[in-house]
Design a protein around this motif. Sequence first.
Motif, short mmCIF file in Angstrom:
data_model
loop_
_atom_site.label_atom_id
_atom_site.label_comp_id
_atom_site.label_asym_id
_atom_site.label_seq_id
_atom_site.Cartn_x
_atom_site.Cartn_y
_atom_site.Cartn_z
N LEU A 147 -29.14 36.44 23.17
CA LEU A 147 -28.23 36.08 24.28
C LEU A 147 -27.34 37.26 24.64
O LEU A 147 -27.06 37.51 25.81
CB LEU A 147 -27.39 34.87 23.90
N SER A 148 -26.90 38.00 23.61
CA SER A 148 -26.06 39.16 23.88
C SER A 148 -26.84 40.21 24.67
O SER A 148 -26.32 40.82 25.60
CB SER A 148 -25.56 39.78 22.57
N TRP A 158 -22.49 33.50 33.01
CA TRP A 158 -21.43 34.19 32.27
C TRP A 158 -20.36 34.75 33.18
O TRP A 158 -19.56 35.58 32.77
CB TRP A 158 -22.04 35.28 31.39
N LEU A 172 -30.25 26.79 25.65
CA LEU A 172 -29.13 27.23 26.47
C LEU A 172 -28.29 26.08 26.99
O LEU A 172 -27.24 26.29 27.60
CB LEU A 172 -29.65 28.05 27.66
N LEU A 197 -29.39 39.62 26.64
CA LEU A 197 -29.60 39.10 28.01
C LEU A 197 -28.33 39.29 28.84
O LEU A 197 -28.37 39.73 29.98
CB LEU A 197 -29.98 37.62 27.93
N ARG A 198 -27.19 38.98 28.21
CA ARG A 198 -25.92 39.08 28.91
C ARG A 198 -25.65 40.53 29.33
O ARG A 198 -25.22 40.79 30.45
CB ARG A 198 -24.82 38.58 27.97
N LEU A 207 -30.95 34.51 17.88
CA LEU A 207 -30.51 33.84 19.10
C LEU A 207 -29.27 34.51 19.67
O LEU A 207 -29.18 34.79 20.88
CB LEU A 207 -30.22 32.37 18.78
N LEU A 259 -35.16 35.69 32.22
CA LEU A 259 -35.70 34.82 31.17
C LEU A 259 -37.07 34.27 31.54
O LEU A 259 -37.96 34.18 30.70
CB LEU A 259 -34.75 33.64 30.94
N THR A 294 -24.65 25.93 26.41
CA THR A 294 -23.92 27.07 26.95
C THR A 294 -23.74 26.95 28.45
O THR A 294 -22.70 27.29 28.99
CB THR A 294 -24.71 28.37 26.66
N TRP A 295 -24.77 26.50 29.13
CA TRP A 295 -24.77 26.55 30.59
C TRP A 295 -24.43 25.24 31.28
O TRP A 295 -24.13 25.22 32.46
CB TRP A 295 -26.15 27.07 31.09
N PRO A 326 -29.72 36.03 35.12
CA PRO A 326 -30.27 35.83 33.77
C PRO A 326 -31.49 34.92 33.76
O PRO A 326 -32.44 35.14 33.01
CB PRO A 326 -29.10 35.22 32.98
N GLU A 327 -31.48 33.90 34.64
CA GLU A 327 -32.61 32.96 34.64
C GLU A 327 -33.89 33.65 35.07
O GLU A 327 -34.97 33.36 34.56
CB GLU A 327 -32.31 31.80 35.60
#
Lengths: 790, 222
Positions: A24-25, A740, A678, A27-28, A20, A163, A681-682, A159-160
């Motif tokens: 996420l890293s 982010w 997420l 994706l970022r 995970l 994803l 986080t979001w 990012p969305e």
Amino acid sequence: MNQRIWLVLVAPVAALLLVLVLGLSYLRARVAASRLPERARTIESLPGCPAAVDILIDDRGYPHVYSGSDSALWFAQGYLHARERFFQMDLARRMANGRLAELLGEPALTSDRKARHLRLAASAQRQTALLTADERQVLDSYTAGVNAAIDRFGSSIAPEVWLLGVPPERWLPEDSLAIGLLLQLQLSWAMGEELQRAQQLARLGRERAVDLWGWSPAEARAWIPPVASLGHPAREHEPITPPVGGFGSNAWAVAAQRSASGRPLLANDPHLGLSMPGAFYAVHLEGLRMAVAGASIPGTPGVVIGHTGGVAWGFALAMLDDQDLYVLTLDELGTRELVDGRWQLMRTVTENIVVRWQRDPVLVKVRLSAHGPVVREQRDETLALAWTGLQGPSIMRAVLGMNRAQTAAEVAAAWAPVVGPALSLVAADTGGDILHQVVGRAPLRGSGAGRLPSPGADSSWAWRGFRPMSANPRRANPEEGFVVAANHDLFTEGDFPADRAFPGEFAPPWRARRIRQVLGLRRDWTVDACLALQSDLSSGRAMALLRQLRPELEPAAGPAVRELLSWDARMEAGSVAAALFSELVSGLERAVGGDEAERFSLPANPIGPEELLRLLAGGMDDDWWDDLRRPGRQTREEILAEVIAGLDREPLDRSWGELHQVRFVHPLPSLPGVGRLLANTWNRGPYPVGGDNVTVNAQYWSRYRPFRVNAIPAMRFVVEVGSWDETRLGLPVGQSGRPWSGHYADQVGDWLAGSAASMPFSRAAVEHATKATLRLNPHRRGPRVPLVGE
Amino acid sequence: MSATAPPSGGAARGRSRLALVSCGPQLEVALSAPGNAVASLVRLGGVAPRSTLLLAAVDLVIEDAGLLPSDVASVVVSRGPGSFTGIRAGLATAAGLAAATGAEVLACDSLLMLAARCAPGVQVWAAQPGRRGEFYARCYRVTEGGLPEAQSAIEILALAEVAGRGPWVAVEALDVGPVARAVVVRSSAEALLQLAAAGLATDPAEPLYVEGPPIHNLHGER
């Protein structure tokens, strides 16, 4: 053994967490390139960019955009919107066009059906054909800017988007107009009110319903149409919006004689449903022929609330009834409607909705009656909708006119050709004028006032056009030195004479009264003082209700009642009394109206705080006190004594902020699967907040989900006219929609504290506040999009 | 609320016109009532132009107008350029309907049809999807009466060549790149009905292929 347990139990969890974190890293990192610079100087060459653009980004992420070409300014706005808010824009256009299920699958199907039935995409197409060459050029430039970002970053634009795995589709001018219509739909509520009233009429009976609504006998005679009673409950896919009740905004302008500096002031905080990111994006566009700054709507060009070098403006809903339902009489096949004794064929449009992860598309059939699209087809109940959103040119015409205006009168004039939405415009200019003008146009009805569904078969009840804007209420430079719009009844509250009245469903007057009261107390108004007033938590409704209840409360003096009696009626987050008051009102509503709701199968309790107040003041029939669930007849005294006694069972250590909280929820975590991972986080919050549905600092909650905040001031805007560098514009969460980004949620603290970020305007002040720059250059070899009209 | 009404059809009987568009990425069928008002329209995006689907859509628009297939006096169909299979599905369906009902078949160039979607008074480029990611394109001037006049021959353009011209009109699902789009005021099927009403849909009911069929060698290479 221990080693085995570790291997079997802990290792998979650790591996999952590692995957995970790595995911996420990745994706970022993947989407990092499309983030706007926050602390750097960047130069980009873009195909399609009409001319060089300099973008100075300040400490809140607000872009100040400079170019020698107006086309390049619009291009840059589209480019910035796409880089900062593309996912929000994409969701909005898909929602308006009824294509959300292509992205999100079956859960979005209901939303798509509603949009298709309302014909939002078709209306956007119709508005495209009405664009002037100038409007078309602006829209094409904006569209080219959005598409430049899509072409540059592809699925990494947000990012969305990456994803969800659906490559971004090219932006079209119609998408921007469709988003404008979606916004207009969110500002219209009357069809839900009409249907609710029709159900109350059918189930409570005429006498009781009219008593509930507070109509005079003459109003009842004129406004209740001769149609058979309607009673079917709403179905999920029907695009009839539920009644919201009391939503709105605050806007006021203070004349020079009441300000400390001798310059007029303008304040506006529009109230909208909770969203993450927020509804507005701050932007400053400055070219050779235009300089405008303020709040824009991602997906559409221009500034909707803001200021130029000469004038500032803001809005509140005028609460004009711009939607009417018509009860149709159909033939046995349902293909023809009766109008004035003649059978007319209804046009039918059948479309398919592609649903992601589902093999077969879903067909939607929409019938178009003489009044508008059919929005309900239930057995013997067919309803069509007449709505201003389906008529006239796009709101873009007004927005562009305002963005080039220099006086309050010019801002108002920009709205003359636009049919809807109907808004209370408040403006102040450097010439010292302040203005309150209702913009948008009221339907001309042959009969009735649009308060209940009307007979579709009788054209005398149909719309016959629209009243010109010149017939709307208008007030400039009043003697008291201020104008106020807070969704209140402008006619009964004395703002305008009754001969200018229009049918509407106005918000309770408490916010407007409080603002007027406080504005009238001072002659030294400043930007900070206006911001403080936007955060005012005093509840006029609480004072009025407690005044009515005092005779019953005083003899009951338990600890909870004592707390209430010593309360100052301020809905502070830390106040125990505010929590007790809200529980008391909810309890009274249940006691008075819950039995009717149950007995008559009403979809909602007919008694709200305003009805309660009218009942307590003797303005409604005493029969409402009787509890139909119990034998015998209950009196006012009995019911009040019971509810007040119950108050002492409420905890005395619970503050209003523990019950009344705001949570900013990103749309993706509400979806199953990866989205939920997420969420933490979001999302942001929950945060305890003060205020309620009638305080100036409006933090609304719905009666369907008590005390959970569902609508908020979606922006706080205050300007001192002419001192543009002192402008304050605060957003609830942040400027960026990118999870982010450093500006994703950097304004939450300010927003909770009632403060707002500075938004400088002069080049020197902007440069002083600049933290990053972005220069856009035309790509030498790239094609330049030819504009229509060139 | 429903009421007893005289039977549907009436004046529309025998005077209705049907339009079929199946040569692009969106399938459309429309039916006009007397006076040329469009009574019913089916628009299906992102579906394969199967003949069964086309027939189902025809049934739907006729039923929605409260008519019978025998009430259709003429069928107007787009004959390409466009999708090879789609063109044939449209023409075959039109021919089948004509054989069954005696309706007249009218055919129309699909690029002309696209230009007829536009608001009057402009010059536009119409595009249909071609092979190898190319486009079949033609320039039209749309007259004040709303009828298009060709300004060029049909061309086959690569995506890079599209960018220098415009504004473009194409079906919504077709991505013609970052170009200016023309303002459209009606669907393709409604445009066909308008052309038929104006007497401009008079082509032979045969496929219009801009290119010959692809030729494959023994190894399956072009």
